[in-house]
Design a protein around this motif. Structure first.
Motif, mmCIF file in Angstrom:
data_model
loop_
_atom_site.group_PDB
_atom_site.id
_atom_site.type_symbol
_atom_site.label_atom_id
_atom_site.label_comp_id
_atom_site.label_asym_id
_atom_site.label_seq_id
_atom_site.Cartn_x
_atom_site.Cartn_y
_atom_site.Cartn_z
ATOM 1 N N ILE A 28 0.918 -1.242 0.024
ATOM 2 C CA ILE A 28 -0.036 -0.152 0.148
ATOM 3 C C ILE A 28 0.828 1.223 -0.009
ATOM 4 O O ILE A 28 0.666 2.174 -0.768
ATOM 5 C CB ILE A 28 -1.054 -0.031 1.094
ATOM 6 N N SER A 29 2.011 1.201 0.873
ATOM 7 C CA SER A 29 2.797 2.194 0.965
ATOM 8 C C SER A 29 3.856 2.293 -0.094
ATOM 9 O O SER A 29 4.712 1.364 -0.370
ATOM 10 C CB SER A 29 3.390 2.674 2.233
ATOM 11 N N PRO A 30 4.046 3.596 -0.777
ATOM 12 C CA PRO A 30 5.222 3.432 -1.972
ATOM 13 C C PRO A 30 6.570 3.589 -1.312
ATOM 14 O O PRO A 30 7.527 2.639 -1.730
ATOM 15 C CB PRO A 30 4.947 4.837 -2.560
ATOM 16 N N LYS A 31 6.658 3.763 -0.009
ATOM 17 C CA LYS A 31 7.962 3.526 0.636
ATOM 18 C C LYS A 31 8.333 2.160 1.187
ATOM 19 O O LYS A 31 9.621 1.838 1.238
ATOM 20 C CB LYS A 31 8.173 4.554 1.905
ATOM 21 N N SER A 32 7.301 1.403 1.099
ATOM 22 C CA SER A 32 7.673 -0.161 1.681
ATOM 23 C C SER A 32 8.171 -0.604 0.116
ATOM 24 O O SER A 32 8.976 -1.442 0.244
ATOM 25 C CB SER A 32 6.295 -0.813 1.982
ATOM 26 N N THR A 33 7.637 -0.107 -1.000
ATOM 27 C CA THR A 33 8.051 -0.823 -2.302
ATOM 28 C C THR A 33 9.679 -0.484 -2.301
ATOM 29 O O THR A 33 10.314 -1.209 -2.763
ATOM 30 C CB THR A 33 7.103 -0.221 -3.365
ATOM 31 N N ILE A 34 10.016 0.870 -2.121
ATOM 32 C CA ILE A 34 11.304 1.076 -2.393
ATOM 33 C C ILE A 34 12.187 0.848 -1.367
ATOM 34 O O ILE A 34 13.483 0.381 -1.671
ATOM 35 C CB ILE A 34 11.623 3.012 -2.565
ATOM 36 N N GLU A 35 11.845 0.423 -0.430
ATOM 37 C CA GLU A 35 12.699 -0.114 0.741
ATOM 38 C C GLU A 35 12.823 -1.691 0.214
ATOM 39 O O GLU A 35 13.963 -2.111 0.477
ATOM 40 C CB GLU A 35 12.086 -0.367 2.183
ATOM 41 N N GLU A 36 11.795 -2.414 -0.319
ATOM 42 C CA GLU A 36 12.043 -3.639 -0.749
ATOM 43 C C GLU A 36 13.007 -3.889 -1.795
ATOM 44 O O GLU A 36 13.890 -4.865 -1.838
ATOM 45 C CB GLU A 36 10.787 -4.319 -1.164
ATOM 46 N N LEU A 37 12.937 -2.903 -2.653
ATOM 47 C CA LEU A 37 13.706 -2.846 -3.967
ATOM 48 C C LEU A 37 15.114 -2.265 -3.846
ATOM 49 O O LEU A 37 15.925 -2.956 -4.192
ATOM 50 C CB LEU A 37 13.100 -2.103 -4.971
ATOM 51 N N PHE A 38 15.365 -1.272 -2.903
ATOM 52 C CA PHE A 38 16.568 -0.525 -2.835
ATOM 53 C C PHE A 38 17.161 -0.691 -1.603
ATOM 54 O O PHE A 38 18.391 -0.460 -1.337
ATOM 55 C CB PHE A 38 16.358 1.099 -3.275
ATOM 56 N N GLY A 39 16.530 -1.240 -0.577
ATOM 57 C CA GLY A 39 16.896 -1.602 0.905
ATOM 58 C C GLY A 39 16.953 -0.052 1.423
ATOM 59 O O GLY A 39 17.930 0.304 2.322
ATOM 60 N N SER A 40 16.426 0.984 1.078
ATOM 61 C CA SER A 40 16.463 2.273 1.447
ATOM 62 C C SER A 40 15.040 3.096 1.414
ATOM 63 O O SER A 40 14.191 2.557 0.343
ATOM 64 C CB SER A 40 17.421 3.426 0.838
ATOM 65 N N ARG A 41 14.569 3.891 2.204
ATOM 66 C CA ARG A 41 13.252 4.246 2.084
ATOM 67 C C ARG A 41 13.392 5.978 1.524
ATOM 68 O O ARG A 41 12.380 6.702 1.412
ATOM 69 C CB ARG A 41 12.516 4.527 3.702
#
Length: 626
Positions: A28-41
């Motif tokens: 749901i959260s875009p920041k969850s996605t970028i954390e999964e993909l890049f290891g950073s929020r």
């Protein structure tokens, strides 16, 4: 590490692939996605030139064969924006995209400083969208459609249109996927298919060629060249077209006229590259020594105007040869090698009176001739404009023909010369022969006394050299030089060796010194709380007291030049800095941050207000989000 990752479609933006991952992940959260993909929020969702790609690849599932370089070259706009960058800067941009230095990417590519504005919305081709739904069951963002100035699909040749998705989204961490709703493919207004509504019909083939060349840049890996390479290639081609003289001075007015006639105003407006009568227009700047990064679209405009292909520009070095290639024929009709291509010594100068190059050809037989160029046909290689020297072989042949008791007209025909020339040189040969006979007798009588006189002169002035002795007794010097040269050379003072002092400038050291001064001034300007000053080469030069050095010798200061290229302000950059400063001023004074107030505080001119209001909204949205 993520459990799955979508396979990028052909020519799909990496941004689009990551957006499809976001949907499929169920986050749901875009920041969850970028954390999964890049290891950073904190990673920003960038449409054109993404960064942190090494981190992304490091988090892909085991067995995934994607590499950072493949994703950059095949799924971002890097191949387009880096095509005309110097090799070292293209490498830096590539490393920045792999790493986490995304903040410098757009400034290094010249996107930020260019007067060609980014698209405001992600663009879509209706035909491509329909095909995508049919073949893949979903839509995706196509990278070829996102180049500023490209308004048609290279595949279908139909007009592109804006989606509902902003290039700079309000949430800078969100990857927004393409969908039927935000791509408007069912709306009637997307049925625009006639490019003739935008560009005059006679110029459409040229525009299509530009779009096709954009595709070539995106889909091929061309070698990077330094800016001087492109400048040299363009100047040499302009010489061939008669738009620059032999010294490389461009006929700016004629260039502008022919360029405008070639493309038409509507096409140039479409690619945001209109030209005016000013010598400071982008076209005039492009054919001067390179100091700024030029947008790739404008390189493509120049390439087509010059009649060359991308491959020719990037792989073949062009030399302006107004008289053809060496060797050139010897036009000495008195020589055995007459008309044979043996002349390799040729010099070119530009004659400002006739506005044409003039070549001077020196043959080893002593024959020297000149003619104006450029050649218009192969026969021009055998034309003589003016004979500067006939040489000993020609004169010997003349003497031989004179002794055959031929008519002057016949001799002139055989030696390819004017009758009056034959008369003139015939009389000169007779006079020289008489003089030689007289001097032969004189040598016997006077040779010994002249030698002794020269030796006595050296004893009288032992500190003087041969040239200085000549000034004291030029008659004696001339006689010995002409009649007794071997003894004269061996019995004269030896040439003195001059000790030269090396006063050459250490440009590398000076570059380092100037760079420190320039950096300090730029930092001072950027960190000042006063009203912003525009960072230009002239302003920086004045502040460090080195204006003349930066104006005349910047090419000899490569590190300083590179720093200034990256940090000087375009008019647009400067206006944006003024907006940011004005926003801070309004906040400091406790006023509401409204556009009309920012315009007044920053001193923005009327002609910029409409364009910069978009930037104001973007900055305001970022500030409010943070």
């Amino acid at each position: 590490m993520v459990g799955f990752f979508p396979t990028p479609y052909p020519n799909e933006l990496l941004y689009s692939t990551l957006a499809r991952f976001h949907i499929r992940s169920g986050n749901i959260s875009p920041k969850s996605t970028i954390e999964e993909l890049f290891g950073s929020r904190s990673v920003t969702a960038v449409v054109d030139l993404s960064s942190n790609i090494d981190s992304l690849v490091g988090n892909l599932p085991i067995g995934n064969n994607q590499t950072s370089e493949n994703l950059i070259m095949e799924n971002t706009l890097y191949p387009f924006y880096s095509a005309f960058l110097p090799p070292e800067r293209a490498t830096i941009v590539l490393q920045s995209m792999k790493g986490n230095s995304g903040g410098s990417i757009h400034s290094r590519t010249g996107v930020m400083a260019s007067t060609i504005k980014e698209n405001r919305y992600i663009r879509v081709c209706k035909e491509c969208s329909i095909e995508s739904l049919k073949n893949y069951g979903e839509l995706f963002w196509v990278r070829n459609h996102q180049i500023p100035g490209v308004i048609i699909c290279s595949k279908h040749k139909t007009l592109l249109y804006d989606s509902k998705v902003l290039i700079h989204h309000f949430n800078k961490h969100e990857f927004v996927p393409a969908s039927v709703d935000n791509c408007n493919i069912s709306d009637e207004y997307t049925n625009l298919t006639n490019i003739g509504e935008v560009i005059e019909s006679e110029f459409i083939p040229k525009y299509i060629k530009i779009v096709d060349n954009v595709d070539k840049l995106l889909n091929n890996r061309y070698p990077n060249k330094p800016p001087e390479w492109f400048f040299s290639q363009y100047i040499e081609r302009l010489k061939l077209m008669g738009l620059a003289n032999i010294n490389g001075v461009v006929k700016q007015k004629e260039l502008r006229e022919q360029f405008l006639n070639f493309y038409g105003e509507s096409l140039l407006e479409t690619v945001q590259s209109s030209i005016n009568d000013s010598d400071s227009s982008w076209l005039s700047t492009m054919v001067r020594k390179p100091r700024k990064t030029v947008h790739p679209i404008r390189h493509l405009l120049m390439i087509q105007f010059l009649g060359i292909t991308l491959e020719e520009l990037l792989n073949e070095e062009v030399d302006y040869l107004p008289f053809g290639e060496s060797p050139f024929p010897c036009l000495n009709a008195g020589a055995d090698h007459y008309l044979k291509p043996i002349v390799t010594d040729m010099t070119i100068r530009y004659d400002s009176k006739i506005k044409r190059p003039v070549g001077t050809f020196h043959c080893s037989c002593g024959f020297v001739y000149a003619r104006s160029g450029p050649n218009s046909s192969e026969e021009d290689r055998y034309k003589v404009g003016r004979v500067k020297e006939f040489g000993q072989i020609w004169e010997a042949k003349l003497k031989e023909l004179l002794q055959m008791d031929l008519s002057l007209r016949e001799i002139a025909r055989r030696l390819k010369a004017d009758v009056n020339t034959i008369k003139k040189y015939g009389q000169r040969l007779n006079e020289c022969e008489s003089e030689l006979n007289h001097k032969g007798k004189e040598n016997i009588i006077n040779g010994g006394s002249f030698r002794q006189e020269w030796l006595d002169l050296q004893k009288k002035y032992p500190e003087k050299g041969k040239t200085e002795l000549r000034k004291i007794n030029s008659r004696l010097y001339t006689w010995l030089y002409r009649n007794d040269r071997k003894w004269f050379n061996s019995s004269s003072p030896k040439k003195k060796q001059n000790i030269t002092v090396n006063n050459r400038v250490d440009w590398d050291k000076r570059d380092a010194e100037i760079l420190e001064l320039v950096k300090a001034i730029v930092e001072e300007i950027l960190n000042s709380n006063d009203k912003p000053e525009r960072i230009t080469i002239s302003r920086v030069g004045k502040k460090i007291g080195k204006l003349s050095l930066l104006e005349k010798h910047l090419s000899k200061l490569p590190r300083t030049n590179e720093y200034l290229l990256q940090n000087t302000d375009s008019v647009r950059d400067f206006q944006i800095r003024r907006i940011k400063w004005a926003i801070k001023e309004c906040e400091r004074e406790g006023y509401d941050v409204q556009w009309w107030r920012v315009v007044r505080v920053a001193g923005i001119r009327d002609e910029w207000t409409e364009e910069l209001e978009v930037e104001f909204e973007r900055i305001s949205s970022i500030n409010s989000f943070n």
